[in-house]
Design a protein around this motif. Structure first.
Motif, PDB file in Angstrom:
ATOM      1  N   TYR A   1      43.744  68.528  25.544  1.00  0.00           N
ATOM      2  CA  TYR A   1      44.207  69.931  25.529  1.00  0.00           C
ATOM      3  C   TYR A   1      45.472  70.089  26.372  1.00  0.00           C
ATOM      4  N   ARG A   2      45.502  69.425  27.517  1.00  0.00           N
ATOM      5  CA  ARG A   2      46.694  69.483  28.377  1.00  0.00           C
ATOM      6  C   ARG A   2      47.895  68.822  27.700  1.00  0.00           C
ATOM      7  N   LYS A   3      47.648  67.715  27.002  1.00  0.00           N
ATOM      8  CA  LYS A   3      48.742  67.055  26.290  1.00  0.00           C
ATOM      9  C   LYS A   3      49.311  67.985  25.225  1.00  0.00           C
ATOM     10  N   ALA A   4      48.448  68.696  24.534  1.00  0.00           N
ATOM     11  CA  ALA A   4      48.904  69.643  23.517  1.00  0.00           C
ATOM     12  C   ALA A   4      49.659  70.805  24.154  1.00  0.00           C
ATOM     13  N   ALA A   5      49.227  71.228  25.340  1.00  0.00           N
ATOM     14  CA  ALA A   5      49.867  72.354  26.021  1.00  0.00           C
ATOM     15  C   ALA A   5      51.340  72.080  26.292  1.00  0.00           C
ATOM     16  N   LYS A   6      51.671  70.835  26.582  1.00  0.00           N
ATOM     17  CA  LYS A   6      53.064  70.474  26.868  1.00  0.00           C
ATOM     18  C   LYS A   6      53.954  70.694  25.648  1.00  0.00           C
ATOM     19  N   LEU A   7      53.379  70.585  24.461  1.00  0.00           N
ATOM     20  CA  LEU A   7      54.156  70.763  23.236  1.00  0.00           C
ATOM     21  C   LEU A   7      54.554  72.218  23.008  1.00  0.00           C
ATOM     22  N   PHE A   8      53.808  73.144  23.612  1.00  0.00           N
ATOM     23  CA  PHE A   8      54.054  74.573  23.382  1.00  0.00           C
ATOM     24  C   PHE A   8      54.423  75.307  24.670  1.00  0.00           C
ATOM     25  N   GLN A   9      54.906  74.554  25.637  1.00  0.00           N
ATOM     26  CA  GLN A   9      55.274  75.162  26.918  1.00  0.00           C
ATOM     27  C   GLN A   9      56.330  76.247  26.703  1.00  0.00           C
ATOM     28  N   GLY A  10      56.069  77.431  27.239  1.00  0.00           N
ATOM     29  CA  GLY A  10      56.988  78.549  27.083  1.00  0.00           C
ATOM     30  C   GLY A  10      56.760  79.360  25.827  1.00  0.00           C
ATOM     31  N   LYS A  11      55.912  78.866  24.915  1.00  0.00           N
ATOM     32  CA  LYS A  11      55.637  79.566  23.659  1.00  0.00           C
ATOM     33  C   LYS A  11      54.206  80.099  23.599  1.00  0.00           C
ATOM     34  N   ILE A  12      53.259  79.275  24.059  1.00  0.00           N
ATOM     35  CA  ILE A  12      51.844  79.644  24.015  1.00  0.00           C
ATOM     36  C   ILE A  12      51.220  79.347  25.365  1.00  0.00           C
ATOM     37  N   LEU A  13      50.435  80.279  25.860  1.00  0.00           N
ATOM     38  CA  LEU A  13      49.734  80.107  27.125  1.00  0.00           C
ATOM     39  C   LEU A  13      48.362  79.503  26.839  1.00  0.00           C
ATOM     40  N   PHE A  14      48.077  78.340  27.402  1.00  0.00           N
ATOM     41  CA  PHE A  14      46.809  77.643  27.168  1.00  0.00           C
ATOM     42  C   PHE A  14      45.797  78.024  28.244  1.00  0.00           C
ATOM     43  N   ILE A  15      44.607  78.411  27.795  1.00  0.00           N
ATOM     44  CA  ILE A  15      43.572  78.930  28.684  1.00  0.00           C
ATOM     45  C   ILE A  15      42.260  78.201  28.406  1.00  0.00           C
ATOM     46  N   LEU A  16      41.495  77.962  29.445  1.00  0.00           N
ATOM     47  CA  LEU A  16      40.151  77.414  29.312  1.00  0.00           C
ATOM     48  C   LEU A  16      39.137  78.500  29.632  1.00  0.00           C
ATOM     49  N   VAL A  17      38.155  78.667  28.754  1.00  0.00           N
ATOM     50  CA  VAL A  17      37.056  79.614  28.975  1.00  0.00           C
ATOM     51  C   VAL A  17      35.753  78.818  28.991  1.00  0.00           C
ATOM     52  N   ASP A  18      35.034  78.875  30.084  1.00  0.00           N
ATOM     53  CA  ASP A  18      33.772  78.148  30.218  1.00  0.00           C
ATOM     54  C   ASP A  18      32.662  78.914  29.506  1.00  0.00           C
ATOM     55  N   SER A  19      32.224  78.394  28.361  1.00  0.00           N
ATOM     56  CA  SER A  19      31.177  79.075  27.597  1.00  0.00           C
ATOM     57  C   SER A  19      29.812  78.947  28.256  1.00  0.00           C
ATOM     58  N   GLY A  20      29.721  78.118  29.275  1.00  0.00           N
ATOM     59  CA  GLY A  20      28.459  77.980  29.990  1.00  0.00           C
ATOM     60  C   GLY A  20      28.179  79.111  30.953  1.00  0.00           C
ATOM     61  N   LEU A  21      29.170  79.965  31.174  1.00  0.00           N
ATOM     62  CA  LEU A  21      29.003  81.105  32.080  1.00  0.00           C
ATOM     63  C   LEU A  21      28.583  82.338  31.290  1.00  0.00           C
ATOM     64  N   LYS A  22      27.511  82.970  31.728  1.00  0.00           N
ATOM     65  CA  LYS A  22      26.961  84.120  31.026  1.00  0.00           C
ATOM     66  C   LYS A  22      27.971  85.250  30.914  1.00  0.00           C
ATOM     67  N   GLU A  23      28.788  85.436  31.954  1.00  0.00           N
ATOM     68  CA  GLU A  23      29.732  86.558  31.953  1.00  0.00           C
ATOM     69  C   GLU A  23      30.832  86.416  30.915  1.00  0.00           C
ATOM     70  N   ASN A  24      30.956  85.237  30.296  1.00  0.00           N
ATOM     71  CA  ASN A  24      31.973  85.049  29.267  1.00  0.00           C
ATOM     72  C   ASN A  24      31.464  85.403  27.861  1.00  0.00           C
TER      73      ASN A  24
END
Length: 272
Positions: free
Chosen positions: A181-204
């Motif tokens: 995911y981080r490697k892919a993020a470098k391809l879109f730097q400045g165009k798309i903001l990459f975010i991680l959401v932990d689905s294991g957390l109930k509040e998400n």
């Protein structure tokens, strides 16, 4: 300005709805006591500052007209709290002029969207708690894990398209998935903001529901454009750089995988 803020409130509301304020920015303060003590780098000219900022995902620089101000001690005191942030100090009049600094100022620079954010608090009376919070809120990286603090920085970013990887951090595939995911993020730097959401957390759960995703469909990618609230999702069995790249390129080119993008009922856009 009011309209632009309104466009972001829907997902902002979902991201923060149900999150208790005491949730800490886990992972933002990554010092475990095993790293060598770091000190702010002395930056003597403009070229040194430019190189310093370019070499870090997040850089925090204290621009001080003199080193006798109490803010300097506060600045030094919080350095150990953020082992993954680069800290620098400059008293050069040439540097201060170049960065439009007219008084003692602490600025945060983000590689992900090339933003310079100046601490709005009165630097002369700043304390470690306020300075630490400023850094936690605004420290966006190539991949930023969202929580009750980072969500503010995410929606203050100049980047209007956000890609969310929704997966359980406790899964066996997590480490390798994040590497890709981080490697892919470098391809879109400045165009798309990459975010991680932990689905294991109930509040998400509210966020997952917004994108009409079931637990059985996770992990998944969700892409969202703040300016018009367009979004799309892609359940994935395994993440790869090529898969992420194709999904992002498709969205940027107007292709959608889902026929219905709107939730049945949108939460009211309330002032937060």
């Amino acid at each position: 300005m009011e309209t632009a803020q309104g466009r972001c409130l829907l997902l902002f509301f979902l991201l923060t709805w149900g999150l208790p304020p005491e949730i800490a920015a886990e992972g933002e303060a990554s010092s475990d006591g095993s790293s060598a003590a770091q000190e702010p780098v002395q930056l003597t000219d403009v070229s040194a500052v430019v190189e310093f900022i370019a070499a870090a995902e997040v850089a925090v620089i204290g621009f001080f007209q003199d080193l006798e101000t109490p803010a300097v001690s506060v600045f030094h005191s919080i350095v150990q709290e953020f082992q993954d942030v680069s800290f620098g100090v400059s008293t050069s009049s040439e540097v201060l002029t170049h960065y439009n600094i007219t008084g003692n100022t602490i600025s945060l620079f983000r590689l992900v969207d090339n933003q310079q954010l100046n601490l709005e608090e009165d630097v002369e009376n700043i304390d470690a708690t306020k300075l630490s919070r400023f850094i936690k809120i605004h420290s966006l990286r190539l991949v930023t894990e969202y929580n009750s603090l980072t969500v503010t920085g995410l929606f203050n970013s100049l980047i209007q398209i956000h890609l969310l990887l929704i997966m359980d951090k406790a899964s066996l595939e997590y480490e390798e998935s994040m590497h890709r995911y981080r490697k892919a993020a470098k391809l879109f730097q400045g165009k798309i903001l990459f975010i991680l959401v932990d689905s294991g957390l109930k509040e998400n759960g509210k966020l997952i529901s917004f994108f009409k995703l079931q637990k059985s469909q996770l992990p998944a990618l969700a892409i969202y454009r703040t300016i018009d609230e367009e979004w799309d999702t892609l359940p994935i069995a395994e993440i790869s750089v090529e898969l992420v790249q194709n999904f992002c390129d498709g969205f940027l080119n107007g292709k959608r995988l889902r026929e219905n993008h709107e939730p049945e009922e949108k939460p009211p856009k309330v002032e937060l």
